[in-house]
Design a protein around this motif. Structure first.
Motif, PDB file in Angstrom:
ATOM      1  N   ASN A  66      50.719  48.390  43.572  1.00  0.00           N
ATOM      2  CA  ASN A  66      52.101  48.737  43.925  1.00  0.00           C
ATOM      3  C   ASN A  66      53.101  48.147  42.937  1.00  0.00           C
ATOM      4  O   ASN A  66      54.048  48.820  42.522  1.00  0.00           O
ATOM      5  CB  ASN A  66      52.421  48.293  45.354  1.00  0.00           C
ATOM      6  CG  ASN A  66      51.939  49.290  46.373  1.00  0.00           C
ATOM      7  OD1 ASN A  66      52.571  50.310  46.606  1.00  0.00           O
ATOM      8  ND2 ASN A  66      50.797  49.017  46.979  1.00  0.00           N
ATOM      9  N   GLU A 106      55.555  49.989  39.908  1.00  0.00           N
ATOM     10  CA  GLU A 106      57.004  49.772  39.871  1.00  0.00           C
ATOM     11  C   GLU A 106      57.482  49.220  38.534  1.00  0.00           C
ATOM     12  O   GLU A 106      58.680  49.026  38.341  1.00  0.00           O
ATOM     13  CB  GLU A 106      57.421  48.823  40.995  1.00  0.00           C
ATOM     14  CG  GLU A 106      57.398  49.471  42.351  1.00  0.00           C
ATOM     15  CD  GLU A 106      58.365  50.640  42.464  1.00  0.00           C
ATOM     16  OE1 GLU A 106      59.539  50.503  42.076  1.00  0.00           O
ATOM     17  OE2 GLU A 106      57.934  51.701  42.953  1.00  0.00           O
ATOM     18  N   ASP A 165      54.877  45.978  54.670  1.00  0.00           N
ATOM     19  CA  ASP A 165      55.221  47.287  54.140  1.00  0.00           C
ATOM     20  C   ASP A 165      55.311  47.139  52.622  1.00  0.00           C
ATOM     21  O   ASP A 165      56.118  46.350  52.128  1.00  0.00           O
ATOM     22  CB  ASP A 165      56.575  47.723  54.726  1.00  0.00           C
ATOM     23  CG  ASP A 165      57.063  49.048  54.181  1.00  0.00           C
ATOM     24  OD1 ASP A 165      56.405  49.629  53.291  1.00  0.00           O
ATOM     25  OD2 ASP A 165      58.123  49.494  54.647  1.00  0.00           O
ATOM     26  N   PRO A 166      54.474  47.862  51.859  1.00  0.00           N
ATOM     27  CA  PRO A 166      54.533  47.731  50.398  1.00  0.00           C
ATOM     28  C   PRO A 166      55.940  47.958  49.827  1.00  0.00           C
ATOM     29  O   PRO A 166      56.325  47.291  48.869  1.00  0.00           O
ATOM     30  CB  PRO A 166      53.549  48.799  49.905  1.00  0.00           C
ATOM     31  CG  PRO A 166      52.569  48.935  51.017  1.00  0.00           C
ATOM     32  CD  PRO A 166      53.385  48.763  52.276  1.00  0.00           C
ATOM     33  N   ALA A 167      56.710  48.843  50.437  1.00  0.00           N
ATOM     34  CA  ALA A 167      58.077  49.085  49.956  1.00  0.00           C
ATOM     35  C   ALA A 167      58.941  47.839  50.139  1.00  0.00           C
ATOM     36  O   ALA A 167      59.774  47.515  49.279  1.00  0.00           O
ATOM     37  CB  ALA A 167      58.695  50.276  50.676  1.00  0.00           C
ATOM     38  N   GLU A 168      58.745  47.122  51.251  1.00  0.00           N
ATOM     39  CA  GLU A 168      59.497  45.889  51.474  1.00  0.00           C
ATOM     40  C   GLU A 168      59.103  44.824  50.453  1.00  0.00           C
ATOM     41  O   GLU A 168      59.959  44.127  49.900  1.00  0.00           O
ATOM     42  CB  GLU A 168      59.259  45.366  52.891  1.00  0.00           C
ATOM     43  CG  GLU A 168      60.033  44.092  53.180  1.00  0.00           C
ATOM     44  CD  GLU A 168      59.762  43.512  54.562  1.00  0.00           C
ATOM     45  OE1 GLU A 168      60.476  42.574  54.928  1.00  0.00           O
ATOM     46  OE2 GLU A 168      58.837  43.990  55.254  1.00  0.00           O
ATOM     47  N   ILE A 211      57.972  45.337  47.436  1.00  0.00           N
ATOM     48  CA  ILE A 211      58.566  45.747  46.157  1.00  0.00           C
ATOM     49  C   ILE A 211      60.048  45.392  46.122  1.00  0.00           C
ATOM     50  O   ILE A 211      60.546  44.855  45.120  1.00  0.00           O
ATOM     51  CB  ILE A 211      58.333  47.251  45.908  1.00  0.00           C
ATOM     52  CG1 ILE A 211      56.846  47.500  45.627  1.00  0.00           C
ATOM     53  CG2 ILE A 211      59.212  47.761  44.776  1.00  0.00           C
ATOM     54  CD1 ILE A 211      56.423  48.937  45.743  1.00  0.00           C
ATOM     55  N   ASP A 212      60.758  45.648  47.214  1.00  0.00           N
ATOM     56  CA  ASP A 212      62.186  45.302  47.274  1.00  0.00           C
ATOM     57  C   ASP A 212      62.393  43.802  47.093  1.00  0.00           C
ATOM     58  O   ASP A 212      63.286  43.378  46.346  1.00  0.00           O
ATOM     59  CB  ASP A 212      62.802  45.735  48.607  1.00  0.00           C
ATOM     60  CG  ASP A 212      62.970  47.246  48.720  1.00  0.00           C
ATOM     61  OD1 ASP A 212      62.864  47.943  47.686  1.00  0.00           O
ATOM     62  OD2 ASP A 212      63.189  47.718  49.861  1.00  0.00           O
ATOM     63  N   ARG A 225      61.592  42.841  43.471  1.00  0.00           N
ATOM     64  CA  ARG A 225      62.670  43.327  42.595  1.00  0.00           C
ATOM     65  C   ARG A 225      63.906  42.441  42.686  1.00  0.00           C
ATOM     66  O   ARG A 225      64.515  42.104  41.670  1.00  0.00           O
ATOM     67  CB  ARG A 225      63.074  44.756  42.985  1.00  0.00           C
ATOM     68  CG  ARG A 225      62.298  45.820  42.299  1.00  0.00           C
ATOM     69  CD  ARG A 225      62.936  47.181  42.667  1.00  0.00           C
ATOM     70  NE  ARG A 225      62.266  48.238  41.994  1.00  0.00           N
ATOM     71  CZ  ARG A 225      62.486  48.595  40.732  1.00  0.00           C
ATOM     72  NH1 ARG A 225      63.385  47.974  40.019  1.00  0.00           N
ATOM     73  NH2 ARG A 225      61.827  49.582  40.189  1.00  0.00           N
TER      74      ARG A 225
END
Length: 130
Positions: free
Chosen positions: A24, A28, A111-114, A116-117, A120
């Motif tokens: 992941n 990104e 959550d992979p999106a969390e 990543i956020d 970042r």
């Protein structure tokens, strides 16, 4: 090709989770290295020179609590951002992590999106309130 957003050392004794996080973050735009436990992390941290470390808590040889403590107390690694990623979701555990000085605390399953956020934001130098 995009510029690399930062270098992340992913530390988890579970190969599936380690690879999930690594893939992941690579997608990104992060450069990712992995370590299989806290001792491996400490053995490789100077070679890898990460901007951010994602760190599991429950691992053999050296757990995430002790690894994070050693990273924070070593002047040569105290600047590295640390994200604890753990199944330990109790408020006492969160307080312990933040007391050590970790920059963020995520609970499994995450959550992979969390993730990543969070990574970042840390790479951008933003302060996180978690």
């Amino acid at each position: 090709m995009n510029d690399v957003l930062g270098r992340v050392l992913v530390v988890d004794d579970d190969e599936v989770i380690r690879q999930l996080i690594a893939v992941n973050l690579t997608l990104e735009g992060f450069e990712v290295e992995t370590a299989h436990d806290g001792q491996d992390c400490l053995d490789r941290v100077h070679e890898v020179d990460p901007d951010i470390i994602t760190l599991d808590v429950m691992m053999p040889r050296l757990d995430g609590w002790e690894t994070a403590t050693r990273l924070r107390t070593d002047r040569s690694t105290s600047h590295i951002k640390v994200v604890l990623i753990t199944a330990r979701a109790q408020e006492d555990d969160r307080r312990r992590g933040l007391g050590i000085g970790v920059d963020a605390y995520l609970t499994k399953p995450f959550d992979p999106a969390e993730l990543i956020d969070v990574v970042r934001e840390l790479a951008d130098g933003s302060a996180l309130s978690s």
